[in-house]
Design a protein around this motif. Structure first.
Motif, PDB file in Angstrom:
ATOM      1  N   LYS A   1       0.842  -1.195   0.000  1.00 11.02           N
ATOM      2  CA  LYS A   1       0.000   0.000   0.000  1.00 11.02           C
ATOM      3  C   LYS A   1       0.881   1.251   0.000  1.00 11.02           C
ATOM      4  O   LYS A   1       0.578   2.245  -0.672  1.00 11.02           O
ATOM      5  CB  LYS A   1      -0.901  -0.033   1.238  1.00 11.02           C
ATOM      6  N   HIS A   2       1.977   1.207   0.722  1.00  8.09           N
ATOM      7  CA  HIS A   2       2.925   2.334   0.806  1.00  8.09           C
ATOM      8  C   HIS A   2       3.525   2.617  -0.570  1.00  8.09           C
ATOM      9  O   HIS A   2       3.623   3.779  -0.990  1.00  8.09           O
ATOM     10  CB  HIS A   2       4.025   2.009   1.839  1.00  8.09           C
ATOM     11  N   ASP A   3       3.940   1.594  -1.294  1.00 12.36           N
ATOM     12  CA  ASP A   3       4.511   1.754  -2.638  1.00 12.36           C
ATOM     13  C   ASP A   3       3.484   2.337  -3.602  1.00 12.36           C
ATOM     14  O   ASP A   3       3.814   3.154  -4.476  1.00 12.36           O
ATOM     15  CB  ASP A   3       5.012   0.414  -3.171  1.00 12.36           C
ATOM     16  N   ALA A   4       2.243   1.945  -3.455  1.00 11.75           N
ATOM     17  CA  ALA A   4       1.178   2.443  -4.333  1.00 11.75           C
ATOM     18  C   ALA A   4       0.954   3.940  -4.102  1.00 11.75           C
ATOM     19  O   ALA A   4       0.807   4.710  -5.060  1.00 11.75           O
ATOM     20  CB  ALA A   4      -0.098   1.680  -4.091  1.00 11.75           C
TER      21      ALA A   4
ATOM     22  N   LYS B   1       1.869   9.610  -5.777  1.00 11.30           N
ATOM     23  CA  LYS B   1       2.441  10.938  -5.529  1.00 11.30           C
ATOM     24  C   LYS B   1       3.430  11.299  -6.633  1.00 11.30           C
ATOM     25  O   LYS B   1       3.420  12.428  -7.141  1.00 11.30           O
ATOM     26  CB  LYS B   1       3.141  10.975  -4.166  1.00 11.30           C
ATOM     27  N   ASP B   2       4.304  10.357  -6.990  1.00 15.07           N
ATOM     28  CA  ASP B   2       5.281  10.617  -8.053  1.00 15.07           C
ATOM     29  C   ASP B   2       4.584  10.932  -9.383  1.00 15.07           C
ATOM     30  O   ASP B   2       4.987  11.841 -10.124  1.00 15.07           O
ATOM     31  CB  ASP B   2       6.218   9.418  -8.221  1.00 15.07           C
ATOM     32  N   LYS B   3       3.533  10.153  -9.660  1.00 15.28           N
ATOM     33  CA  LYS B   3       2.775  10.354 -10.897  1.00 15.28           C
ATOM     34  C   LYS B   3       2.128  11.745 -10.897  1.00 15.28           C
ATOM     35  O   LYS B   3       2.150  12.463 -11.902  1.00 15.28           O
ATOM     36  CB  LYS B   3       1.714   9.261 -10.995  1.00 15.28           C
TER      37      LYS B   3
ATOM     38  N   LYS C   1       2.073  17.422 -12.623  1.00 15.17           N
ATOM     39  CA  LYS C   1       2.081  18.831 -12.249  1.00 15.17           C
ATOM     40  C   LYS C   1       3.306  19.537 -12.831  1.00 15.17           C
ATOM     41  O   LYS C   1       3.207  20.663 -13.327  1.00 15.17           O
ATOM     42  CB  LYS C   1       2.078  18.954 -10.722  1.00 15.17           C
ATOM     43  N   ALA C   2       4.470  18.893 -12.790  1.00 11.83           N
ATOM     44  CA  ALA C   2       5.694  19.461 -13.363  1.00 11.83           C
ATOM     45  C   ALA C   2       5.528  19.628 -14.865  1.00 11.83           C
ATOM     46  O   ALA C   2       5.973  20.618 -15.459  1.00 11.83           O
ATOM     47  CB  ALA C   2       6.890  18.577 -13.049  1.00 11.83           C
TER      48      ALA C   2
END
Length: 174
Positions: free
Chosen positions: A15-18, A23-25, A30-31
């Motif tokens: 769940k943490h990796d997901a 967040k990275d996605k 956003k970037a």
């Protein structure tokens, strides 16, 4: 069911990796938007600069066209209204930009120049005799085109002129 949910059920992703992947996605998306916004802003700035350069160039072209039109008006006023000199035999001396210049005129033209009824205009290197009214119109457009325009002569001398009793002879030439 999303791919992420399927991977979590299969035990391949925690769940943490997901959450981290989400967040990275999100950050990447956003970037990407900010890069796109920066590109849009830069393009808009370049368009504005180009529009300003175009406006300045158009203003310069318009000013140049107006200057050419004014010169054409002056040339036309002088050439159309030029008085014929009829191969005069009297030398009329006048000053043009600090040098004494001479043209030959008839006695009638000489009297017109002296009385201020005629003026001398210059186009290029050539001198023209024109009427005083035309000379005033030319002077409104370009004063440097008029070389000589005498004030209209008054027949009566000033009251307090100490030399009123001494008349200048008609045949005096310099």
């Amino acid at each position: 069911m999303s791919l992420q949910d399927q991977l979590m059920k299969a035990g391949l992703v925690s769940k943490h990796d997901a959450k981290k992947a989400n967040k990275d996605k999100h950050r990447a998306r956003k970037a990407g938007k900010s890069v796109v916004n920066e590109a849009k802003a830069e393009a808009a700035q370049k368009r504005a600069e180009q529009a300003e350069r175009d406006r300045q160039l158009n203003a310069e072209r318009k000013a140049e066209a107006e200057k050419k039109a004014l010169q054409a008006q002056i040339r036309q006023l002088i050439t159309v209204n030029a008085q014929p000199r009829d191969k005069g035999d009297l030398a009329y001396n006048f000053s043009d930009q600090g040098s004494i210049t001479k043209i030959y005129v008839t006695p009638a033209l000489q009297q017109g120049l002296i009385n201020g009824q005629l003026a001398i205009a210059k186009l290029g290197q050539e001198y023209f005799l024109i009427a005083a009214a035309v000379a005033e119109k030319v002077a409104q457009r370009d004063a440097s085109a008029i070389v000589l325009l005498n004030d209209k002569a008054s027949d009566q001398p000033d009251e307090d002129d100490p030399y009123a009793d001494y008349q200048i002879p008609d045949d005096l030439m310099w």
